[in-house]
Write a protein that holds these residues in place. Structure first.
Motif, mmCIF file in Angstrom:
data_model
loop_
_atom_site.group_PDB
_atom_site.id
_atom_site.type_symbol
_atom_site.label_atom_id
_atom_site.label_comp_id
_atom_site.label_asym_id
_atom_site.label_seq_id
_atom_site.Cartn_x
_atom_site.Cartn_y
_atom_site.Cartn_z
ATOM 1 N N LYS A 194 0.830 -1.196 0.000
ATOM 2 C CA LYS A 194 0.000 0.000 0.000
ATOM 3 C C LYS A 194 0.869 1.253 0.000
ATOM 4 C CE LYS A 194 -4.023 -2.017 2.322
ATOM 5 N NZ LYS A 194 -4.959 -1.907 3.472
ATOM 6 N N LEU A 195 0.517 2.211 -0.856
ATOM 7 C CA LEU A 195 1.226 3.488 -0.883
ATOM 8 C C LEU A 195 0.247 4.629 -0.688
ATOM 9 C CD1 LEU A 195 2.347 3.423 -4.618
ATOM 10 C CD2 LEU A 195 3.283 1.879 -2.979
ATOM 11 N N LEU A 196 0.768 5.737 -0.238
ATOM 12 C CA LEU A 196 0.024 6.987 -0.217
ATOM 13 C C LEU A 196 0.675 7.916 -1.230
ATOM 14 C CD1 LEU A 196 -0.691 7.660 3.571
ATOM 15 C CD2 LEU A 196 -2.299 6.952 1.800
ATOM 16 N N GLN A 197 -0.123 8.366 -2.187
ATOM 17 C CA GLN A 197 0.409 9.231 -3.234
ATOM 18 C C GLN A 197 -0.329 10.560 -3.232
ATOM 19 O OE1 GLN A 197 0.246 6.789 -6.960
ATOM 20 N NE2 GLN A 197 2.472 6.867 -6.804
ATOM 21 N N ARG A 198 0.427 11.618 -2.978
ATOM 22 C CA ARG A 198 -0.113 12.953 -3.144
ATOM 23 C C ARG A 198 -0.023 13.322 -4.622
ATOM 24 N NH1 ARG A 198 3.331 16.303 1.012
ATOM 25 N NH2 ARG A 198 2.045 18.044 0.257
ATOM 26 N N CYS B 143 18.274 4.114 -1.723
ATOM 27 C CA CYS B 143 19.167 4.865 -2.602
ATOM 28 C C CYS B 143 18.345 5.636 -3.624
ATOM 29 C CB CYS B 143 20.160 3.934 -3.300
ATOM 30 S SG CYS B 143 19.351 2.710 -4.353
ATOM 31 N N ARG B 144 19.012 6.394 -4.452
ATOM 32 C CA ARG B 144 18.342 7.163 -5.487
ATOM 33 C C ARG B 144 18.077 6.274 -6.699
ATOM 34 N NH1 ARG B 144 21.335 11.708 -9.064
ATOM 35 N NH2 ARG B 144 19.607 12.148 -10.527
ATOM 36 N N VAL B 145 16.877 6.334 -7.217
ATOM 37 C CA VAL B 145 16.549 5.599 -8.440
ATOM 38 C C VAL B 145 15.808 6.544 -9.382
ATOM 39 C CG1 VAL B 145 16.462 3.299 -7.391
ATOM 40 C CG2 VAL B 145 14.405 4.718 -7.415
ATOM 41 N N GLU C 26 6.222 8.266 -10.224
ATOM 42 C CA GLU C 26 6.395 8.806 -8.880
ATOM 43 C C GLU C 26 6.691 7.707 -7.867
ATOM 44 O OE1 GLU C 26 5.260 11.906 -11.279
ATOM 45 O OE2 GLU C 26 4.270 9.955 -11.122
ATOM 46 N N PHE C 27 6.138 6.508 -8.078
ATOM 47 C CA PHE C 27 6.462 5.403 -7.177
ATOM 48 C C PHE C 27 7.940 5.052 -7.272
ATOM 49 C CE2 PHE C 27 7.232 0.765 -7.006
ATOM 50 C CZ PHE C 27 7.157 0.612 -5.617
ATOM 51 N N VAL C 28 8.525 5.148 -8.444
ATOM 52 C CA VAL C 28 9.934 4.785 -8.615
ATOM 53 C C VAL C 28 10.851 5.797 -7.933
ATOM 54 C CG1 VAL C 28 11.797 4.488 -10.288
ATOM 55 C CG2 VAL C 28 9.561 3.457 -10.720
ATOM 56 N N HIS C 29 10.675 7.111 -8.249
ATOM 57 C CA HIS C 29 11.646 8.088 -7.719
ATOM 58 C C HIS C 29 11.172 8.810 -6.461
ATOM 59 C CE1 HIS C 29 9.230 11.334 -9.452
ATOM 60 N NE2 HIS C 29 9.371 10.832 -10.669
ATOM 61 N N ARG D 175 6.533 12.827 -1.979
ATOM 62 C CA ARG D 175 5.072 12.910 -2.101
ATOM 63 C C ARG D 175 4.440 11.524 -2.292
ATOM 64 N NH1 ARG D 175 3.331 18.094 -2.942
ATOM 65 N NH2 ARG D 175 1.437 17.412 -4.031
ATOM 66 N N THR D 176 5.232 10.527 -2.689
ATOM 67 C CA THR D 176 4.777 9.135 -2.737
ATOM 68 C C THR D 176 5.594 8.335 -1.732
ATOM 69 O OG1 THR D 176 4.037 9.167 -5.043
ATOM 70 C CG2 THR D 176 4.672 7.043 -4.144
ATOM 71 N N TYR D 177 4.897 7.625 -0.831
ATOM 72 C CA TYR D 177 5.621 6.829 0.183
ATOM 73 C C TYR D 177 4.824 5.570 0.527
ATOM 74 C CZ TYR D 177 8.444 5.511 4.156
ATOM 75 O OH TYR D 177 9.274 4.825 5.000
ATOM 76 N N PRO D 178 5.485 4.412 0.612
ATOM 77 C CA PRO D 178 6.899 4.233 0.257
ATOM 78 C C PRO D 178 7.102 4.291 -1.258
ATOM 79 C CG PRO D 178 5.887 2.126 0.745
ATOM 80 C CD PRO D 178 4.855 3.148 1.046
ATOM 81 N N SER D 179 8.359 4.487 -1.654
ATOM 82 C CA SER D 179 8.732 4.491 -3.063
ATOM 83 C C SER D 179 9.805 3.432 -3.275
ATOM 84 C CB SER D 179 9.262 5.859 -3.479
ATOM 85 O OG SER D 179 10.471 6.158 -2.786
ATOM 86 N N LEU D 180 10.114 3.141 -4.536
ATOM 87 C CA LEU D 180 11.177 2.173 -4.808
ATOM 88 C C LEU D 180 12.504 2.660 -4.227
ATOM 89 C CD1 LEU D 180 11.840 -0.519 -6.229
ATOM 90 C CD2 LEU D 180 12.407 0.810 -8.281
ATOM 91 N N GLY D 181 12.741 3.974 -4.307
ATOM 92 C CA GLY D 181 13.965 4.538 -3.750
ATOM 93 C C GLY D 181 14.065 4.340 -2.256
#
Length: 513
Positions: free
Chosen positions: A423-427, A493-495, A474-477, A482-488
Motif C-alpha cells: 500500500k502506498l500513499l500518493q499525493r 538509494c536514489r533511483v 512517482e512510485f519509482v523516484h 510525495r509518494t511513500y513508500p517508493s522504490l527509492g
C-alpha cells in the motif's frame, strides 16, 4: 379492397360530420378553426384524418356554415390567409421553411414526402422510425380560449357534457396520426421506439394571448399526462368544474392575424459505440488531441488516428473517444492493448462486422505504424457504463527501465519480489499539480520483480502489477517524498525511471480478451 376501404372511411367521415352540433361547428368555423382542429375538439379521430382534402367540403355541406358574430371571442379573429387560429397551420400542413418561404403541402401524403426527401438526402439508413413533434405554447393557449368559449355558450347541452368525457387528442398527436402511415410507406419502415428519429420543431413569433387587463394568459402551462395519447391541461380540468366563474372568458381574444409556424425538420440517429483495444508504439503520440497555445504536442494522437478512420465508415457527424484510463505521451501501450470506445454521433449507417475487420487492417497498415487496433466491434449503449465500472477494478502491468545510484545486489531482487499488495500513499504529483486537485490517494502495488540486464549493474527492468490510477513514475523516484513508500525508499538509494511501457490492461468488461 383498397377502394372499398376508402369508400367505407368516407362514409364514416360523413356520419361523423353529421353527428356534430351545427351551431357549435358554425362558431368554430367563424373562429377560423381548420377542420382537423374542429374534429379534435369534439374528440373525433381515426382513419378520417387521411381524407383531409374532403373534410372541409363535406363539413360546409353538412353544417351549412353561416358565420355569426355575437360571441365576444369572434370579433377580433379575422384571418385573411386561411390559416387555422388554433394550430397555426400545423394540421393544414402549412409552414414557413428555413428560407422563410410559405410552404403549403395541403395533405398528409405530400407533407410526409417532404420529410422523406430530407431524410433521404441526409443518407440515413434505418429499419424503424421514431417521430417527435414540438409545438409552441401559444397553440395550447389558443385552444384553451376556444374551449372556454364553447363552455360559456353550450355547457348546459348534452353533447357538450359528452365531449368532456371523450378522449382529447392534442395537435402534436393529431399530426402524428395523419403522417405516420404515409411516412412509414415512403421510408419502408415501421414507427415505434427507434434509434432513428425524425423531429419536427414548430416555432412561432406570436406572443402569448393577453387578457383585457394586459396580463398574459398562463393557463394551460402545466400539463398532466393521461394515458399514452392525451395531454390534459389545468384549463381543461377547470372546464369540468361547473362552479367556476365564467367572467374571465370575456377577456380572452384570439390574435387578429395568424401567421404560419416556422418548421425545422431534423433527422438524426442516436450515437453508436465502436469498442476495441488500441496499442501505441510511439513515445511521441498522445492518447487524445493535445494542443497548448495553438501548438500541437506530439506528432499525432490515438484519438485522431482511430476516430478519423472509423467516422467515414459510419457516415457520422462527429466522434468522441473514450478509453479505460490513459498513459502519458512518452509511455508506450503494449501487450493486449487498452480498451476504448469510439462514440459516433448521428451515424447514417451501422458498420458490418466485415467492414470493421477491414478497418482494423487499414488502421494497422497506416504509414509509420504508430498505433494499432484490435477486436473492433459494435457495442450497445451500456458500453460506456460497463467500461467505467470495469475500469475501477482493473489492474495494469508495466515494464520500466530503471537506473539505480549504486550497484544492484541479489538481495534487492529478493526484497522487491517478496512485496505483495504493497500500500502506498500518493499525493498529487508535482508534474500535474497545475491541472489536478491536490489530493492524497491510497494505491496498491500488487506485485513486482526485477530483471537484470546483461553487462550492467546499475540498469534493470522493473516489472509491476498495480491498481488502476497508480502513478508509476512517482512510485519509482518518490516525487520529493510525495509518494511513500517508493522504490527509492525501499532500496535505500536514489533511483530514476528512464522509460516506461504499459504491457497489459486487465479488466472484467465487454472488451476482455
Amino acid at each position: 379492397m383498397g377502394a372499398s376501404n376508402a369508400d367505407e372511411e368516407l362514409r364514416l367521415l360523413d356520419d361523423v360530420l353529421r353527428s356534430l352540433p351545427p351551431a357549435a361547428v358554425n362558431d368554430l368555423l367563424t373562429l377560423r378553426l381548420c377542420p382537423q382542429c374542429i374534429l379534435r375538439l369534439f374528440g373525433k379521430y381515426g382513419p378520417i384524418y387521411t381524407h383531409y382534402s374532403r373534410i372541409s367540403t363535406v363539413l360546409a355541406e353538412v353544417v351549412q356554415h353561416q358565420p355569426s358574430s355575437d360571441d365576444p371571442l369572434l370579433k377580433e379573429s379575422a384571418n385573411e390567409d386561411g390559416i387555422c387560429s388554433v394550430c397555426f397551420g400545423i394540421l393544414q400542413f402549412i409552414c414557413v421553411d428555413e428560407k422563410q418561404t410559405l410552404v403549403n403541402k395541403g395533405c398528409a401524403s405530400d407533407f410526409a414526402a417532404l420529410i422523406y426527401e430530407l431524410a433521404r438526402k441526409d443518407g440515413h439508413q434505418a429499419d424503424s422510425l421514431s417521430l417527435e413533434v414540438s409545438i409552441p405554447p401559444i397553440i395550447v393557449e389558443n385552444e384553451n380560449a376556444v374551449r372556454l368559449s364553447m363552455k360559456q355558450k353550450y355547457s348546459s347541452e348534452d353533447w357538450f357534457q359528452e365531449m368532456l368525457q371523450s378522449e382529447f387528442i392534442s395537435v402534436k398527436d393529431a399530426l402524428k396520426l395523419s403522417i405516420t402511415e404515409p411516412l412509414e410507406t415512403l421510408l419502408g419502415v415501421k414507427s415505434g421506439s427507434s434509434s432513428f428519429r425524425v423531429r419536427l420543431t414548430y416555432t412561432s413569433s406570436e406572443m402569448p394571448m393577453k387578457t383585457d387587463n394586459g396580463k398574459e394568459n398562463n393557463q394551460g402551462s402545466k400539463k398532466r399526462k393521461i394515458g399514452k395519447r392525451s395531454e390534459i391541461t389545468d384549463t381543461e380540468v377547470h372546464l369540468k368544474q361547473c362552479s367556476d366563474s365564467l367572467q374571465e372568458i370575456k377577456s380572452f381574444r384570439l390574435l387578429e392575424k395568424i401567421s404560419a409556424c416556422s418548421l425545422e425538420v431534423l433527422c438524426s440517429s442516436t450515437p453508436i459505440y465502436i469498442g476495441g483495444r488500441y496499442l501505441k508504439y510511439s513515445r511521441n503520440v498522445s492518447q487524445s488531441r493535445w494542443i497548448i497555445d495553438d501548438e500541437r504536442m506530439g506528432e499525432a494522437s490515438v484519438e485522431e488516428i482511430v476516430g478519423t478512420s472509423i467516422l467515414p465508415l459510419c457516415k457520422g457527424d462527429n466522434y468522441k473517444f473514450h478509453a479505460a484510463g490513459r498513459e502519458d505521451i512518452d509511455v508506450r501501450m503494449l501487450g493486449s492493448g487498452r480498451p476504448f470506445l469510439l462514440e459516433i454521433q448521428n451515424p447514417r449507417m451501422l458498420p458490418s462486422e466485415l467492414s470493421l475487420k477491414e478497418m482494423e487492417t487499414k488502421i494497422n497498415s497506416l504509414e509509420g505504424k504508430l498505433v494499432k487496433v484490435k477486436n473492433l466491434k459494435v457495442v450497445d449503449e451500456q458500453g460506456w457504463t460497463l467500461m467505467r465500472e470495469g475500469e475501477a477494478e482493473k489492474q495494469k502491468q508495466y515494464a520500466a527501465l530503471v537506473w539505480i545510484s549504486r550497484q544492484l545486489e541479489d538481495k534487492d531482487l529478493v526484497t522487491i519480489s517478496s512485496l505483495k499488495d504493497l500500500k502506498l500513499l500518493q499525493r498529487t504529483p508535482v508534474r500535474v499539480l497545475h491541472r489536478r486537485s491536490p489530493l492524497e490517494r491510497e494505491k496498491i502495488i500488487h506485485s513486482m520483480s526485477i530483471e537484470k540486464m546483461s553487462g550492467s549493474t546499475q540498469y534493470f527492468l522493473l516489472h509491476l502489477c498495480t491498481q488502476a490510477g497508480t502513478y508509476i513514475k512517482e512510485f519509482v523516484h518518490g516525487d520529493l517524498g510525495r509518494t511513500y513508500p517508493s522504490l527509492g525508499s525501499i532500496l535505500g538509494c536514489r533511483v530514476e525511471i528512464l522509460q516506461l511501457d504499459v504491457t497489459d490492461v486487465k479488466m472484467d468488461c465487454f472488451l476482455t480478451e
